[in-house]
Write a protein that holds these residues in place. Sequence first.
Motif, PDB file in Angstrom:
ATOM      1  N   ALA A  84       0.824  -1.214   0.000  1.00  0.00           N
ATOM      2  CA  ALA A  84       0.000   0.000   0.000  1.00  0.00           C
ATOM      3  C   ALA A  84       0.855   1.260   0.000  1.00  0.00           C
ATOM      4  CB  ALA A  84      -0.930  -0.008   1.208  1.00  0.00           C
ATOM      5  N   ARG A  85       1.949   1.261   0.752  1.00  0.00           N
ATOM      6  CA  ARG A  85       2.811   2.454   0.802  1.00  0.00           C
ATOM      7  C   ARG A  85       3.389   2.797  -0.564  1.00  0.00           C
ATOM      8  NH1 ARG A  85       4.556   0.390   5.896  1.00  0.00           N
ATOM      9  NH2 ARG A  85       6.325  -0.643   4.887  1.00  0.00           N
ATOM     10  N   ASP A  86       3.625   1.771  -1.368  1.00  0.00           N
ATOM     11  CA  ASP A  86       4.174   2.010  -2.708  1.00  0.00           C
ATOM     12  C   ASP A  86       3.120   2.504  -3.696  1.00  0.00           C
ATOM     13  OD1 ASP A  86       6.650   1.202  -1.849  1.00  0.00           O
ATOM     14  OD2 ASP A  86       6.445  -0.859  -2.572  1.00  0.00           O
ATOM     15  N   ARG A  87       1.845   2.499  -3.265  1.00  0.00           N
ATOM     16  CA  ARG A  87       0.754   2.842  -4.190  1.00  0.00           C
ATOM     17  C   ARG A  87      -0.285   3.719  -3.477  1.00  0.00           C
ATOM     18  NH1 ARG A  87       2.814  -2.012  -4.739  1.00  0.00           N
ATOM     19  NH2 ARG A  87       3.250  -2.867  -6.825  1.00  0.00           N
ATOM     20  N   LEU A  88       0.169   4.733  -2.786  1.00  0.00           N
ATOM     21  CA  LEU A  88      -0.745   5.569  -2.014  1.00  0.00           C
ATOM     22  C   LEU A  88      -1.791   6.261  -2.885  1.00  0.00           C
ATOM     23  CD1 LEU A  88       1.700   7.201   0.579  1.00  0.00           C
ATOM     24  CD2 LEU A  88       0.066   5.341   0.957  1.00  0.00           C
ATOM     25  N   ASN A  89      -1.443   6.572  -4.127  1.00  0.00           N
ATOM     26  CA  ASN A  89      -2.406   7.253  -5.005  1.00  0.00           C
ATOM     27  C   ASN A  89      -3.546   6.322  -5.445  1.00  0.00           C
ATOM     28  OD1 ASN A  89      -0.368   5.840  -6.518  1.00  0.00           O
ATOM     29  ND2 ASN A  89      -1.151   6.807  -8.380  1.00  0.00           N
ATOM     30  N   TRP A  90      -3.372   5.005  -5.243  1.00  0.00           N
ATOM     31  CA  TRP A  90      -4.434   4.065  -5.604  1.00  0.00           C
ATOM     32  C   TRP A  90      -5.607   4.138  -4.626  1.00  0.00           C
ATOM     33  CZ3 TRP A  90      -2.471  -1.251  -7.807  1.00  0.00           C
ATOM     34  CH2 TRP A  90      -1.575  -1.001  -8.856  1.00  0.00           C
ATOM     35  N   LEU A  91      -5.451   4.845  -3.527  1.00  0.00           N
ATOM     36  CA  LEU A  91      -6.519   4.944  -2.539  1.00  0.00           C
ATOM     37  C   LEU A  91      -7.619   5.909  -2.958  1.00  0.00           C
ATOM     38  CD1 LEU A  91      -4.272   5.165   0.654  1.00  0.00           C
ATOM     39  CD2 LEU A  91      -5.735   3.218   0.028  1.00  0.00           C
ATOM     40  N   GLU A  92      -7.420   6.644  -4.033  1.00  0.00           N
ATOM     41  CA  GLU A  92      -8.282   7.786  -4.334  1.00  0.00           C
ATOM     42  C   GLU A  92      -9.569   7.451  -5.064  1.00  0.00           C
ATOM     43  OE1 GLU A  92      -5.818  10.585  -6.327  1.00  0.00           O
ATOM     44  OE2 GLU A  92      -4.458  10.871  -4.607  1.00  0.00           O
ATOM     45  N   SER A  93      -9.712   6.241  -5.590  1.00  0.00           N
ATOM     46  CA  SER A  93     -10.950   5.897  -6.293  1.00  0.00           C
ATOM     47  C   SER A  93     -11.341   4.464  -5.969  1.00  0.00           C
ATOM     48  CB  SER A  93     -10.781   6.048  -7.807  1.00  0.00           C
ATOM     49  OG  SER A  93      -9.959   5.009  -8.321  1.00  0.00           O
ATOM     50  N   PRO A  94     -12.621   4.128  -6.048  1.00  0.00           N
ATOM     51  CA  PRO A  94     -13.060   2.745  -5.751  1.00  0.00           C
ATOM     52  C   PRO A  94     -12.388   1.713  -6.645  1.00  0.00           C
ATOM     53  CG  PRO A  94     -14.939   4.236  -5.862  1.00  0.00           C
ATOM     54  CD  PRO A  94     -13.760   5.012  -6.351  1.00  0.00           C
ATOM     55  N   GLU A  95     -12.224   2.055  -7.931  1.00  0.00           N
ATOM     56  CA  GLU A  95     -11.614   1.112  -8.874  1.00  0.00           C
ATOM     57  C   GLU A  95     -10.160   0.826  -8.498  1.00  0.00           C
ATOM     58  OE1 GLU A  95     -15.069   3.110 -10.424  1.00  0.00           O
ATOM     59  OE2 GLU A  95     -13.121   3.955  -9.787  1.00  0.00           O
ATOM     60  N   ARG A  96      -9.439   1.883  -8.143  1.00  0.00           N
ATOM     61  CA  ARG A  96      -8.032   1.705  -7.804  1.00  0.00           C
ATOM     62  C   ARG A  96      -7.866   1.022  -6.448  1.00  0.00           C
ATOM     63  NH1 ARG A  96      -4.372   1.515 -11.531  1.00  0.00           N
ATOM     64  NH2 ARG A  96      -2.791   2.958 -10.745  1.00  0.00           N
ATOM     65  N   ARG A  97      -8.799   1.252  -5.528  1.00  0.00           N
ATOM     66  CA  ARG A  97      -8.721   0.552  -4.247  1.00  0.00           C
ATOM     67  C   ARG A  97      -8.933  -0.949  -4.452  1.00  0.00           C
ATOM     68  NH1 ARG A  97     -11.297   5.348  -2.432  1.00  0.00           N
ATOM     69  NH2 ARG A  97     -13.393   4.449  -2.563  1.00  0.00           N
ATOM     70  N   ARG A  98      -9.820  -1.300  -5.374  1.00  0.00           N
ATOM     71  CA  ARG A  98     -10.001  -2.726  -5.678  1.00  0.00           C
ATOM     72  C   ARG A  98      -8.718  -3.295  -6.296  1.00  0.00           C
ATOM     73  NH1 ARG A  98     -14.107  -6.484  -6.423  1.00  0.00           N
ATOM     74  NH2 ARG A  98     -13.676  -8.077  -8.006  1.00  0.00           N
ATOM     75  N   GLU A  99      -8.105  -2.529  -7.169  1.00  0.00           N
ATOM     76  CA  GLU A  99      -6.834  -2.969  -7.752  1.00  0.00           C
ATOM     77  C   GLU A  99      -5.766  -3.136  -6.673  1.00  0.00           C
ATOM     78  OE1 GLU A  99      -5.330  -1.563 -11.603  1.00  0.00           O
ATOM     79  OE2 GLU A  99      -7.009  -0.150 -11.592  1.00  0.00           O
ATOM     80  N   LEU A 136      -8.690   9.860   3.599  1.00  0.00           N
ATOM     81  CA  LEU A 136      -7.485   9.616   2.815  1.00  0.00           C
ATOM     82  C   LEU A 136      -6.238  10.013   3.598  1.00  0.00           C
ATOM     83  CD1 LEU A 136      -8.639  10.803  -0.716  1.00  0.00           C
ATOM     84  CD2 LEU A 136      -7.931   8.481  -0.107  1.00  0.00           C
ATOM     85  N   ARG A 137      -6.316  11.136   4.253  1.00  0.00           N
ATOM     86  CA  ARG A 137      -5.164  11.611   5.029  1.00  0.00           C
ATOM     87  C   ARG A 137      -4.863  10.670   6.192  1.00  0.00           C
ATOM     88  NH1 ARG A 137      -6.887  16.180   5.580  1.00  0.00           N
ATOM     89  NH2 ARG A 137      -7.898  16.022   7.633  1.00  0.00           N
ATOM     90  N   GLU A 138      -5.901  10.194   6.879  1.00  0.00           N
ATOM     91  CA  GLU A 138      -5.711   9.290   8.015  1.00  0.00           C
ATOM     92  C   GLU A 138      -5.099   7.955   7.582  1.00  0.00           C
ATOM     93  OE1 GLU A 138      -9.542   8.980   9.749  1.00  0.00           O
ATOM     94  OE2 GLU A 138      -9.421  10.902  10.829  1.00  0.00           O
ATOM     95  N   VAL A 139      -5.590   7.428   6.463  1.00  0.00           N
ATOM     96  CA  VAL A 139      -5.068   6.143   5.985  1.00  0.00           C
ATOM     97  C   VAL A 139      -3.619   6.284   5.558  1.00  0.00           C
ATOM     98  CG1 VAL A 139      -5.283   4.368   4.194  1.00  0.00           C
ATOM     99  CG2 VAL A 139      -7.334   5.254   5.319  1.00  0.00           C
ATOM    100  N   ARG A 140      -3.301   7.349   4.849  1.00  0.00           N
ATOM    101  CA  ARG A 140      -1.925   7.555   4.413  1.00  0.00           C
ATOM    102  C   ARG A 140      -0.981   7.740   5.598  1.00  0.00           C
ATOM    103  NH1 ARG A 140      -3.872  11.600  -0.390  1.00  0.00           N
ATOM    104  NH2 ARG A 140      -4.008  10.035  -2.077  1.00  0.00           N
ATOM    105  N   GLN A 141      -1.434   8.486   6.590  1.00  0.00           N
ATOM    106  CA  GLN A 141      -0.597   8.674   7.774  1.00  0.00           C
ATOM    107  C   GLN A 141      -0.367   7.357   8.507  1.00  0.00           C
ATOM    108  OE1 GLN A 141      -2.670  11.693  10.021  1.00  0.00           O
ATOM    109  NE2 GLN A 141      -1.712  13.389   8.917  1.00  0.00           N
ATOM    110  N   ALA A 142      -1.402   6.540   8.583  1.00  0.00           N
ATOM    111  CA  ALA A 142      -1.263   5.250   9.243  1.00  0.00           C
ATOM    112  C   ALA A 142      -0.269   4.340   8.520  1.00  0.00           C
ATOM    113  CB  ALA A 142      -2.616   4.550   9.332  1.00  0.00           C
ATOM    114  N   LEU A 143      -0.208   4.452   7.201  1.00  0.00           N
ATOM    115  CA  LEU A 143       0.687   3.602   6.408  1.00  0.00           C
ATOM    116  C   LEU A 143       2.139   4.020   6.496  1.00  0.00           C
ATOM    117  CD1 LEU A 143      -1.486   3.092   3.207  1.00  0.00           C
ATOM    118  CD2 LEU A 143      -0.769   1.324   4.814  1.00  0.00           C
ATOM    119  N   VAL A 144       2.391   5.312   6.622  1.00  0.00           N
ATOM    120  CA  VAL A 144       3.783   5.791   6.596  1.00  0.00           C
ATOM    121  C   VAL A 144       4.398   5.864   7.977  1.00  0.00           C
ATOM    122  CG1 VAL A 144       3.389   7.113   4.495  1.00  0.00           C
ATOM    123  CG2 VAL A 144       3.068   8.222   6.712  1.00  0.00           C
ATOM    124  N   GLN A 145       3.637   5.589   9.022  1.00  0.00           N
ATOM    125  CA  GLN A 145       4.182   5.611  10.377  1.00  0.00           C
ATOM    126  C   GLN A 145       5.128   4.454  10.611  1.00  0.00           C
ATOM    127  OE1 GLN A 145       0.804   5.740  13.008  1.00  0.00           O
ATOM    128  NE2 GLN A 145       0.537   7.942  12.787  1.00  0.00           N
TER     129      GLN A 145
END
Length: 281
Positions: free
Chosen positions: A104-119, A272-281
């Motif tokens: 997930a950390r390598d693909r943080l921009n994939w969190l922005e849409s339902p299709e990319r989250r499924r990917e 989105l901000r909370e999930v990204r922060q949780a991943l990079v901690q």
Amino acid sequence: MSDQPRMATGPARRRRRLSDEETERRMLQAAMAAIDDTGLTVSMEHISFEDVIRDAGVSRSAAYRRWPYKDLFFSDLLREIAGAATPAAVVEERSASELIRAVARDRLNWLESPERRRELCAEMLRQGALHDFEIIHGSTQWRTYLALHATFLSLDDGTLRADVRDALARSERAFVNQIAEAYRQMADLLGYRLRPELHATFETMASLAHATMRGLVIMAMSTPEIATRRVEAHPFGASEAAEWSLPAIGIAGTAFTFLEPDPAIEWNDERLREVRQALVQ
């Protein structure tokens, strides 16, 4: 000439007599070490009682005092193996949860849409399943675990069979719970839930995924191409093709049978901000 008494050395020096408890500990540890090196066979014929005595550094009299008959030792050894065994008793480079977070950390921009989250979910499953399969497929401990199941089935009804069965059941539950927790973390991260119409739990999902993985590992022993075959594909809604292994297809197919986006979760800027922060901690 000195009047001091001389200390016996070499062969003349008597070995300290070990307690039965110390003899038992050394013997079982030595036998377990041999099994870790070679794996367990269904009959345990490759484990020599005399070799275990030698490797344990105990006397024959101490060993036979503790186990007057060799069959008694192998019964205790079977209990010891069952108590220590797990479906994947290997030291992994990183846990399933850590792998999920790394993908997930390598693909943080994939969190922005339902299709990319499924990917992203599919990519986590693709990498995780192959990682687990390769470790398990090459594991001596895994072969021991499979042989232990076969040995258990051949035991006569009685205390030994019940002890081994109970130990295997505890091991299975612990491992399934570990897999279930990894899936739960992945679902929480991506805003997924279990499909309510299935009335399932993450443990149900983990049990089926584990069964799929185990079946593929067993089949790969006689059909090696199962371990090496790769398919260039973009299944499960992926927009780009990737190299998929058979274990990855099987595990991802099972996961997507159970998971769906949670309609109660709103993917706004704050989440989105909370999930990204949780991943990079």
